[in-house]
Design an enzyme around this catalytic site. Structure first.
Site, mmCIF file in Angstrom:
data_model
loop_
_atom_site.group_PDB
_atom_site.id
_atom_site.type_symbol
_atom_site.label_atom_id
_atom_site.label_comp_id
_atom_site.label_asym_id
_atom_site.label_seq_id
_atom_site.Cartn_x
_atom_site.Cartn_y
_atom_site.Cartn_z
ATOM 1 N NE ARG A 231 -4.518 -1.374 0.270
ATOM 2 C CZ ARG A 231 -4.591 -2.240 -0.337
ATOM 3 N NH1 ARG A 231 -3.908 -2.743 -1.333
ATOM 4 N NH2 ARG A 231 -5.726 -3.102 -0.149
ATOM 5 C CD GLU A 260 -3.353 3.574 -5.163
ATOM 6 O OE1 GLU A 260 -2.368 3.251 -4.497
ATOM 7 O OE2 GLU A 260 -4.588 2.706 -5.263
ATOM 8 C CG HIS A 279 -4.225 -0.581 -6.375
ATOM 9 N ND1 HIS A 279 -4.286 0.235 -5.099
ATOM 10 C CD2 HIS A 279 -4.584 -1.703 -6.272
ATOM 11 C CE1 HIS A 279 -4.663 -0.654 -4.260
ATOM 12 N NE2 HIS A 279 -4.676 -1.813 -4.794
#
Ligand SMILES: O=CC(=O)O
Length: 315
Positions: A231, A260, A279
């Protein structure tokens, strides 16, 4: 037929088809006076929406939260369980896809795949030049895996096929990784100092937030390459920028960022020695199919008051 109201934003067509006519899918709306929240019997958390305690307090009909994905750092799981709302996720089915992507970023950063692609597309590429874009050899290098869980082990399995020497850091030692992939346990500091490649494959928790920051980059080799498939907040973004722009480390490949997405003009976006993917860890056709199926199975079980087949409490 009375439809069951559930909340879920941006649900893809295949998921809507699996749900069928039984459900009324309400748009995600966590406003204090949200009619959707007041009526929703389930939440499908698709694409990591934030779910917290105050929001759950406004959802009195809620029977289940079904998360599409394995990481649940965007959901206050303790708050849900306290309120008797089970939380499901999709563990296991995405380990191989995420490990594949870890290898993809490792190979791409080490062997200049992105810069090479840009060059080969440009008019500057006039002939084969053996002197350009000489990268680092992945085969036989030392890989440090941070987080030897299900995904970390799949990375180790692939890395073993590349004859990599594997060291790892984890909350607990893992005898199966040690015997199956000859992985050797290290403290985080030793792992960082020794590794040619560092792969982050841990969940985001209070302990792993900011795990890789200025002091950690300072311990790494100047030739080291960092891969973040975990992450964004596991790596401090300002420290990453300093490490990459001052040559503290050679390159990084990251599938996740903090924030993000990165806002336009963010300093990290200007770096040539950083590959960023949006991602994509679990974004393969077969994995997506399995994730959707597990999401729907958890939804049905929760609405029927049955134990969830894939519950975060068993992960
Ligand atoms: O990031 C994706 C997931 O947690 O499954």
């Amino acid at each position: 037929m009375t439809q069951i109201p559930i909340m879920g934003d941006g649900l893809p067509q295949p998921l809507l088809e699996m749900l069928g006519a039984e459900f009324e899918v309400l748009a995600w709306d966590d406003a204090p006076d949200s009619p959707a929240l007041a009526r929703a019997e389930a939440i499908i958390a698709y694409g990591h929406p934030q779910v917290d305690g105050p929001m759950l307090d406004r959802a009195p009909q809620l029977k289940v939260i079904s998360n599409h994905g394995v990481g649940v750092d965007h959901i206050d799981v303790a708050a849900a369980l306290q309120r008797g709302i089970p939380v499901g996720n999709t563990p296991g089915c995405l380990d191989a896809a995420t490990a594949d992507m870890t290898m993809a970023l490792m190979l791409a950063t080490a062997r200049n795949v992105v810069v090479g692609d840009q060059y080969a597309h440009s008019p500057e590429f006039l002939h084969y030049d053996p002197a350009i874009l000489i990268g680092q050899e992945v085969t036989g290098s030392k890989l440090g895996i941070v987080g030897m869980g299900r995904i970390g082990k799949q990375v180790a399995k692939r890395a073993a096929g590349f004859d990599m020497q594997i060291i790892y850091h984890n909350r607990h030692r893992d005898s199966s990784a040690e015997s199956d992939y000859k992985a050797e346990y290290r403290s985080l500091d030793d792992l960082l100092a020794e590794s040619d490649f560092v792969a982050l494959n841990c969940p985001l928790t209070p302990e792993t937030t900011g795990l890789i920051s200025g002091p950690q980059f300072a311990m790494m080799k100047s030739s080291a390459i960092l891969i973040n498939m975990a992450r964004g907040p596991v790596v401090d973004p300002a420290a990453l920028y300093t490490a990459l722009s001052t040559g503290q480390i050679a390159a990084a490949g990251i599938d996740v960022t903090d924030p993000e997405p990165l806002p336009r003009g963010h300093e990290l976006l200007a770096l040539e020695n950083l590959i960023i993917t949006p991602h994509l860890g679990s974004a393969s056709n077969r994995t997506r199919e399995r994730m959707l199926r597990m999401t729907v199975e958890n939804l049905h079980a929760g609405l029927q008051g049955k134990p969830l087949p894939y519950s975060v409490e068993q992960n």
